[in-house]
Design a protein around this motif. Sequence first.
Motif, PDB file in Angstrom:
ATOM      1  N   LEU A 264       0.843  -1.193   0.000  1.00 29.92           N
ATOM      2  CA  LEU A 264       0.000   0.000   0.000  1.00 29.92           C
ATOM      3  C   LEU A 264       0.879   1.245   0.000  1.00 29.92           C
ATOM      4  CD1 LEU A 264      -2.980   0.949   0.190  1.00 29.92           C
ATOM      5  CD2 LEU A 264      -2.647   1.104   2.661  1.00 29.92           C
ATOM      6  N   ASP A 265       0.608   2.155  -0.933  1.00 31.44           N
ATOM      7  CA  ASP A 265       1.323   3.431  -0.956  1.00 31.44           C
ATOM      8  C   ASP A 265       0.323   4.564  -0.795  1.00 31.44           C
ATOM      9  OD1 ASP A 265       0.059   3.668  -3.397  1.00 31.44           O
ATOM     10  OD2 ASP A 265       1.836   3.161  -4.573  1.00 31.44           O
ATOM     11  N   GLU A 266       0.821   5.802  -0.955  1.00 30.19           N
ATOM     12  CA  GLU A 266      -0.055   6.954  -0.727  1.00 30.19           C
ATOM     13  C   GLU A 266      -1.172   7.048  -1.759  1.00 30.19           C
ATOM     14  OE1 GLU A 266       3.653   8.240  -2.977  1.00 30.19           O
ATOM     15  OE2 GLU A 266       3.143   7.032  -1.211  1.00 30.19           O
ATOM     16  N   HIS A 267      -1.064   6.302  -2.869  1.00 29.60           N
ATOM     17  CA  HIS A 267      -2.115   6.330  -3.889  1.00 29.60           C
ATOM     18  C   HIS A 267      -3.277   5.404  -3.530  1.00 29.60           C
ATOM     19  CE1 HIS A 267       0.512   8.709  -6.388  1.00 29.60           C
ATOM     20  NE2 HIS A 267       1.459   7.788  -6.309  1.00 29.60           N
ATOM     21  N   GLY A 268      -3.129   4.584  -2.508  1.00 31.28           N
ATOM     22  CA  GLY A 268      -4.208   3.712  -2.078  1.00 31.28           C
ATOM     23  C   GLY A 268      -4.256   2.398  -2.846  1.00 31.28           C
ATOM     24  N   TYR A 269      -5.287   1.600  -2.542  1.00 28.71           N
ATOM     25  CA  TYR A 269      -5.438   0.280  -3.140  1.00 28.71           C
ATOM     26  C   TYR A 269      -6.926   0.028  -3.355  1.00 28.71           C
ATOM     27  CZ  TYR A 269      -5.433  -4.828  -3.552  1.00 28.71           C
ATOM     28  OH  TYR A 269      -5.628  -6.120  -3.959  1.00 28.71           O
ATOM     29  N   THR A 270      -7.317  -0.309  -4.575  1.00 28.76           N
ATOM     30  CA  THR A 270      -8.706  -0.620  -4.914  1.00 28.76           C
ATOM     31  C   THR A 270      -8.726  -1.919  -5.705  1.00 28.76           C
ATOM     32  OG1 THR A 270      -9.287   1.726  -5.005  1.00 28.76           O
ATOM     33  CG2 THR A 270     -10.799   0.185  -6.060  1.00 28.76           C
ATOM     34  N   ASP A 271      -9.615  -2.863  -5.313  1.00 25.90           N
ATOM     35  CA  ASP A 271      -9.635  -4.152  -5.998  1.00 25.90           C
ATOM     36  C   ASP A 271     -10.988  -4.823  -5.789  1.00 25.90           C
ATOM     37  OD1 ASP A 271      -8.799  -6.250  -7.494  1.00 25.90           O
ATOM     38  OD2 ASP A 271      -7.276  -6.972  -6.108  1.00 25.90           O
ATOM     39  N   LYS A 272     -11.301  -5.745  -6.689  1.00 26.32           N
ATOM     40  CA  LYS A 272     -12.480  -6.601  -6.559  1.00 26.32           C
ATOM     41  C   LYS A 272     -12.041  -8.034  -6.779  1.00 26.32           C
ATOM     42  CE  LYS A 272     -17.105  -7.572  -8.308  1.00 26.32           C
ATOM     43  NZ  LYS A 272     -18.191  -7.177  -9.237  1.00 26.32           N
ATOM     44  N   LYS A 273     -12.414  -8.925  -5.846  1.00 27.15           N
ATOM     45  CA  LYS A 273     -11.997 -10.313  -5.906  1.00 27.15           C
ATOM     46  C   LYS A 273     -13.214 -11.204  -6.170  1.00 27.15           C
ATOM     47  CE  LYS A 273      -7.646  -9.613  -4.893  1.00 27.15           C
ATOM     48  NZ  LYS A 273      -6.585  -9.832  -5.916  1.00 27.15           N
ATOM     49  N   ILE A 274     -13.052 -12.128  -7.106  1.00 26.09           N
ATOM     50  CA  ILE A 274     -14.084 -13.126  -7.387  1.00 26.09           C
ATOM     51  C   ILE A 274     -13.742 -14.376  -6.580  1.00 26.09           C
ATOM     52  CG2 ILE A 274     -15.278 -14.437  -9.154  1.00 26.09           C
ATOM     53  CD1 ILE A 274     -15.587 -11.425  -9.419  1.00 26.09           C
ATOM     54  N   LEU A 275     -14.618 -14.727  -5.640  1.00 29.45           N
ATOM     55  CA  LEU A 275     -14.365 -15.865  -4.770  1.00 29.45           C
ATOM     56  C   LEU A 275     -14.825 -17.160  -5.442  1.00 29.45           C
ATOM     57  CD1 LEU A 275     -15.498 -14.376  -1.347  1.00 29.45           C
ATOM     58  CD2 LEU A 275     -13.248 -14.262  -2.443  1.00 29.45           C
ATOM     59  N   VAL A 276     -14.048 -18.202  -5.276  1.00 29.27           N
ATOM     60  CA  VAL A 276     -14.371 -19.508  -5.846  1.00 29.27           C
ATOM     61  C   VAL A 276     -15.289 -20.251  -4.873  1.00 29.27           C
ATOM     62  CG1 VAL A 276     -13.430 -21.698  -6.667  1.00 29.27           C
ATOM     63  CG2 VAL A 276     -12.176 -19.562  -7.055  1.00 29.27           C
ATOM     64  N   ARG A 277     -16.474 -20.584  -5.347  1.00 34.36           N
ATOM     65  CA  ARG A 277     -17.437 -21.266  -4.481  1.00 34.36           C
ATOM     66  C   ARG A 277     -17.073 -22.743  -4.299  1.00 34.36           C
ATOM     67  NH1 ARG A 277     -22.368 -19.114  -3.237  1.00 34.36           N
ATOM     68  NH2 ARG A 277     -22.874 -17.081  -4.135  1.00 34.36           N
ATOM     69  N   ARG A 278     -17.289 -23.229  -3.106  1.00 33.15           N
ATOM     70  CA  ARG A 278     -17.222 -24.651  -2.813  1.00 33.15           C
ATOM     71  C   ARG A 278     -18.648 -25.166  -2.833  1.00 33.15           C
ATOM     72  NH1 ARG A 278     -14.893 -25.229   2.789  1.00 33.15           N
ATOM     73  NH2 ARG A 278     -14.952 -27.444   2.280  1.00 33.15           N
ATOM     74  N   VAL A 279     -18.941 -26.158  -3.676  1.00 36.11           N
ATOM     75  CA  VAL A 279     -20.313 -26.604  -3.883  1.00 36.11           C
ATOM     76  C   VAL A 279     -20.472 -28.062  -3.508  1.00 36.11           C
ATOM     77  CG1 VAL A 279     -20.724 -24.907  -5.693  1.00 36.11           C
ATOM     78  CG2 VAL A 279     -19.849 -27.162  -6.306  1.00 36.11           C
ATOM     79  N   GLY A 280     -21.751 -28.425  -3.293  1.00 32.74           N
ATOM     80  CA  GLY A 280     -22.134 -29.804  -3.032  1.00 32.74           C
ATOM     81  C   GLY A 280     -23.474 -30.070  -3.689  1.00 32.74           C
ATOM     82  N   SER A 281     -23.804 -31.320  -3.936  1.00 39.97           N
ATOM     83  CA  SER A 281     -25.056 -31.677  -4.610  1.00 39.97           C
ATOM     84  C   SER A 281     -26.186 -31.789  -3.598  1.00 39.97           C
ATOM     85  CB  SER A 281     -24.885 -32.997  -5.357  1.00 39.97           C
ATOM     86  OG  SER A 281     -24.563 -34.044  -4.448  1.00 39.97           O
ATOM     87  N   TYR A 282     -27.381 -31.330  -4.032  1.00 38.16           N
ATOM     88  CA  TYR A 282     -28.577 -31.413  -3.187  1.00 38.16           C
ATOM     89  C   TYR A 282     -29.711 -31.942  -4.043  1.00 38.16           C
ATOM     90  CZ  TYR A 282     -32.484 -30.026  -0.213  1.00 38.16           C
ATOM     91  OH  TYR A 282     -33.625 -30.026   0.557  1.00 38.16           O
ATOM     92  N   HIS A 283     -30.290 -33.080  -3.626  1.00 33.55           N
ATOM     93  CA  HIS A 283     -31.387 -33.713  -4.362  1.00 33.55           C
ATOM     94  C   HIS A 283     -32.594 -33.781  -3.429  1.00 33.55           C
ATOM     95  CE1 HIS A 283     -33.263 -36.159  -7.461  1.00 33.55           C
ATOM     96  NE2 HIS A 283     -33.669 -36.991  -6.508  1.00 33.55           N
TER      97      HIS A 283
END
Length: 536
Positions: A264-283
């Motif tokens: 981090l510097d004086e210009h700041g930090y901006t970001d967007k993160k795409i999270l990877v989902r952990r999934v399971g089957s539901y019947h």
Amino acid sequence: MKIWPVRFCTSVLGSSKVNKHLRYSAVSRSVIVIFFMMAWSVICYAQQKLIRQMVPEPVSETQKVNPEPDKAYVHVKSQIPNLRFDSNRKIDKVVQTSSGDWDLWLPGGTHILKISADGYQMLELPPFNYGKKKSFELKLKVMSIYSITTNPVGALVKIDDQDTLTSPGRIELELGAHKVEISKPNYESLVFNINLTEESFIDEKKLSKVTGAFLLRTDPSEADVAIDGHIIGKTPIDTSMAIGEHRILISKMSCEDMAYRIILDEHGYTDKKILVRRVGSYHLTTNPPEAKIKIDGADAGKSPVSLELGLGKHAVEIDLAYHDELSYDIDLTDNGLRENKDLVHYYPSEAGIGFGGAVAFEKNMFTDSAGNVPSVKGGIFVSLFYRFHFSSHLSAGVRMSGYVLTLSEQKFILDGVQKKENLSFGPFNLGIEGRWTFFRGKVEPYWFLTAGAVMGDMTPESNSSTIISSVSGFSLGTGFGVTMSITKQYAMSVELCGSFGSGTWDKMGNPYSSDLNYNPSFLAANVAFSYRWGGD
């Protein structure tokens, strides 16, 4: 041969008790010596702190006029009061011209000047040749120890744009005003002035980190964010942090953790993160099928359904017409989940009849000449109803309920003639009913409200077609009940209910009545039987 005093001393000194005593005495002496050494060190240190030090500038020759040319003239400048002067040779004359100026005359030649003052260490100048007919100047300074500590340590400290040191540190400075500058990478610099008036000065400064903006969003949002091991909240994050390197950890239920580092510097930090989902089957299957399914409030189709969901907790809702609604939570794991739900069917239409007992609260028409009310005020309670079930919980319909009350040997007025006979009184309520069923099953508890009109007649038992007086009014009622299934479409209910309201008699049927007011209130208990149909 030893004389007895010698033998006695030898024997005593040789005994174990005396040796032990002597060893203890040696230890005691050691403790006393150490104590006095420590005390002497403290006294010396305190004395050194109390005595200031005079620091001279080099003696310099000046162009001042020497009023006594056959001697050497020395002008001394110092803010130290009450100076005293001495020399390895003689000093002819000392004159204090002002609070900080002294004039000295001494024979020409080499002198070792000694200067002293109360509270200061004596100053002995190195040998210097003071020539006749010459003028000299000597300046004395008082020094102070300036100690500086910073949080965090390791800051660079500059004094008067010249002397530098690293905190924590100390430096000897002349009394008076000084400029201090403190700097450290990633921290805001400090510039301030000090005025030293004492022999030592201790300074402590807390440095503030230089910060930059930190903006972080995630998809999905509401993820926990930890910075340098400290949880700061859920995304989206909009905050500020000290510039430099930071460790970021993003975590969310049913998603893979994400860890990384940023600078981090004086210009700041901006970001967007795409999270990877952990999934399971539901019947999910239902009996009967074709039920509407919602997962976490979103439509998921009609049963049976097979879905891939994020791991963790989810809210499931099942809705099928004329069946009891189901709402529950699941906790999905890596192993998945299979479910089969049996839905409880209900019939939308229901009609029935109930029988029981009631207690009336009317008094005005049943009072005798002494003001007594007949002890028997209970009667047979009857109810008829029809209701339609809009959902598994809510239903509404019409309801007629009332009671038949018999009063023995009552005086009454009929066509202006006073008579005495057993009387029958049969008021009933006709109105609407709203009902809430808490849950469906073999046993279904419910609560209901009623509102309607009140009407009824009082007649002699010998001639029920003869009306002595009629009542009219309104009533509100409520009650609780439990329905139990007998067969698929037949059911039995047990109810407790009550009613209150207001009404009037159309004429004075009792000679002891005070007015025409009528109280339609009653309490009743009954057993009802009903038939249910539709919705197949």
